[in-house]
Scaffold this motif. Structure first.
Motif, short mmCIF file in Angstrom:
data_model
loop_
_atom_site.label_atom_id
_atom_site.label_comp_id
_atom_site.label_asym_id
_atom_site.label_seq_id
_atom_site.Cartn_x
_atom_site.Cartn_y
_atom_site.Cartn_z
N SER A 1 0.84 -1.20 0.00
CA SER A 1 0.00 0.00 0.00
C SER A 1 0.88 1.25 0.00
O SER A 1 1.91 1.32 0.65
N ARG A 2 0.44 2.27 -0.74
CA ARG A 2 1.12 3.56 -0.77
C ARG A 2 0.08 4.66 -0.63
O ARG A 2 -0.86 4.69 -1.42
N PRO A 3 0.22 5.56 0.35
CA PRO A 3 1.33 5.58 1.30
C PRO A 3 1.29 4.35 2.23
O PRO A 3 0.23 3.80 2.49
N PHE A 4 2.48 3.97 2.70
CA PHE A 4 2.58 2.79 3.54
C PHE A 4 1.91 3.04 4.88
O PHE A 4 2.07 4.10 5.49
N ASP A 5 1.13 2.05 5.33
CA ASP A 5 0.40 2.15 6.59
C ASP A 5 1.01 1.18 7.61
O ASP A 5 0.70 -0.01 7.60
N PRO A 6 1.90 1.64 8.49
CA PRO A 6 2.54 0.74 9.45
C PRO A 6 1.56 0.00 10.33
O PRO A 6 1.76 -1.18 10.65
N ALA A 7 0.48 0.68 10.74
CA ALA A 7 -0.50 0.03 11.61
C ALA A 7 -1.22 -1.09 10.87
O ALA A 7 -1.46 -2.17 11.43
N GLY A 8 -1.58 -0.85 9.62
CA GLY A 8 -2.22 -1.89 8.84
C GLY A 8 -1.30 -3.07 8.60
O GLY A 8 -1.71 -4.24 8.66
N PHE A 9 -0.02 -2.79 8.35
CA PHE A 9 0.96 -3.84 8.13
C PHE A 9 1.14 -4.68 9.38
O PHE A 9 1.35 -5.90 9.31
N ALA A 10 1.04 -4.06 10.55
CA ALA A 10 1.26 -4.75 11.82
C ALA A 10 0.06 -5.57 12.26
O ALA A 10 0.18 -6.36 13.20
N THR A 11 -1.08 -5.40 11.61
CA THR A 11 -2.29 -6.07 12.07
C THR A 11 -2.96 -6.96 11.03
O THR A 11 -3.82 -7.77 11.37
N GLU A 12 -2.59 -6.84 9.77
CA GLU A 12 -3.24 -7.64 8.74
C GLU A 12 -2.87 -9.12 8.89
O GLU A 12 -1.70 -9.47 9.01
N PRO A 13 -3.85 -10.01 8.91
CA PRO A 13 -3.55 -11.44 9.03
C PRO A 13 -2.67 -11.92 7.88
O PRO A 13 -2.80 -11.48 6.74
N ALA A 14 -1.76 -12.82 8.18
CA ALA A 14 -0.84 -13.36 7.18
C ALA A 14 -1.56 -14.31 6.24
O ALA A 14 -2.33 -15.16 6.69
N PRO A 15 -1.33 -14.18 4.93
CA PRO A 15 -1.90 -15.16 4.00
C PRO A 15 -1.44 -16.59 4.29
O PRO A 15 -2.12 -17.55 3.91
N SER A 16 -0.30 -16.73 4.96
CA SER A 16 0.25 -18.06 5.25
C SER A 16 -0.08 -18.54 6.66
O SER A 16 0.55 -19.49 7.15
#
Length: 288
Positions: A54-69
Motif C-alpha cells: 500500500s502507498r502511502p505505507f500504513d505501518p498500523a495496517g501492516f502490523a495487524t493484517e492477518p498473514a496469507p500463510s
C-alpha cells in the motif's frame, strides 16, 4: 546414463530457494547435483500481506493484517517437503540440507518419510525433537543474545506469522547484523531485498515429537556456525544433544566461523561439508 539423487536444499523463515544460489555452483564443482525448494508460505509458494504494497505505507495496517500463510504448520509444510524430496530423488533417498527454521520442517518430514532421507544436514538449524516446539526453545538461556526478536513488527499470535519489514531502509542495518554480518555488502543488500515479510507462526509454534524408529534411523550432521547472531551457538549445540538422545547414529558436528548465512558468506566451505556427506551417503546409481 548414470544418475544420482540430488542434494535437496531447504531454506529458513523469510527466505526462499533463491538464498542457495551462491552454493549451487560450488556444489556442482564438487560433482554434487542440487535442488533448492520453496517451503509453503515462502518464495514462489508465498504471498505478502496487501499492506506491504500500500502507498502511502500504513505501518498500523501492516502490523495487524492477518498473514496469507497463517494456516501453514510444521506438519503441513513437511508434507509438501516430502513430496518435493520424492520428486527430486525419483522416490530414492536424498541428502537433505536444512537451514535455520527450515530444520523444523525437515525434522517433521524425516519423521513422516525417513525412507526418503539418506542423511539430514542441519545448518545452524532448529531441531525440536522432544515434544516441544521451536518457540519453546526461544525462551531458554541458550538463546540469550539472539537478535531476531528485535526485527519483528507484529504480534505473531495476532497475525499468524513472524513478520518483518525488510522494505524499511532504516531496518537494513539491523537485518544485516542479524543474518548477514559477514556477507559482502552488495550481496547482503540484495538478500535483504528478496526477504519475504512473513514466516508462518505455525512452523515454529507446532510441538514435534519424533521416534527413534523413524526420525532416529536417519543419519545426521550438524553445521554449527560459531558467529551466528540469530541462532546462538549454545542453542545449536543444545539441538545436537537433543538429536543424539533420539537418534541411532551420533550426530557428526562440523563448525564454521560464520554468521547465520554461510551459504552467502562461505559457500565454498559449506559446499565442502555437504559434498563430503553426499559422497558418503549418496544412493546407488541407477541406469536409465
Amino acid at each position: 546414463m548414470t544418475a544420482f539423487t540430488p542434494i535437496v536444499l531447504v531454506h529458513g523463515l523469510w527466505h526462499g530457494s533463491w538464498c542457495w544460489s551462491r552454493l549451487t555452483g560450488p556444489l556442482a564443482a564438487h560433482g554434487v547435483p542440487s535442488v533448492a525448494v520453496d517451503l509453503d508460505g515462502h518464495g514462489l509458494a508465498g504471498r505478502s500481506p496487501a499492506a506491504r504494497w500500500s502507498r502511502p505505507f500504513d505501518p498500523a495496517g501492516f502490523a495487524t493484517e492477518p498473514a496469507p500463510s497463517a494456516a501453514v504448520t510444521a506438519s503441513s509444510a513437511a508434507a509438501t517437503l516430502v513430496a518435493q524430496i520424492r520428486q527430486a530423488g525419483g522416490g530414492r533417498p536424498c541428502v537433505v540440507v536444512a537451514h535455520s527454521m527450515g530444520g523444523v520442517v525437515a525434522t517433521a518430514a524425516a519423521e513422516q518419510a525417513p525412507e526418503l532421507f539418506a542423511e539430514l544436514i542441519y545448518v545452524t538449524a532448529f531441531a525440536p525433537v522432544d515434544g516441544r516446539s521451536a518457540v519453546d526453545y526461544l525462551a531458554g538461556a541458550e538463546n540469550d543474545g539472539e537478535l531476531v526478536s528485535r526485527l519483528l513488527t507484529a504480534d505473531p499470535a495476532a497475525v499468524g506469522a513472524l513478520r518483518l519489514d525488510p522494505g524499511e531502509v532504516s531496518r537494513h542495518a539491523s537485518v544485516r547484523q542479524t543474518f548477514y554480518h559477514d556477507v559482502d555488502e552488495h550481496v547482503a543488500r540484495a538478500a535483504i531485498g528478496l526477504l519475504g515479510p512473513d514466516g508462518p507462526a505455525g512452523i515454529p509454534g507446532e510441538p514435534l515429537t519424533v521416534t527413534r524408529q523413524r526420525y532416529g534411523s536417519v543419519p545426521h550432521t550438524y553445521v554449527v556456525c560459531t558467529e551466528d547472531r540469530a541462532v546462538p551457538p549454545a542453542l545449536q549445540r543444545r539441538f545436537v544433544a537433543d538429536i543424539d538422545a533420539v537418534s541411532a547414529h551420533p550426530t557428526a558436528v562440523v563448525e564454521l566461523a560464520t554468521s547465520h548465512s554461510p551459504f552467502l558468506s562461505a559457500p565454498e566451505a559449506l559446499a565442502g561439508v555437504i559434498s563430503a556427506a553426499y559422497r558418503a551417503r549418496r544412493s546407488e546409481p541407477v541406469t536409465a
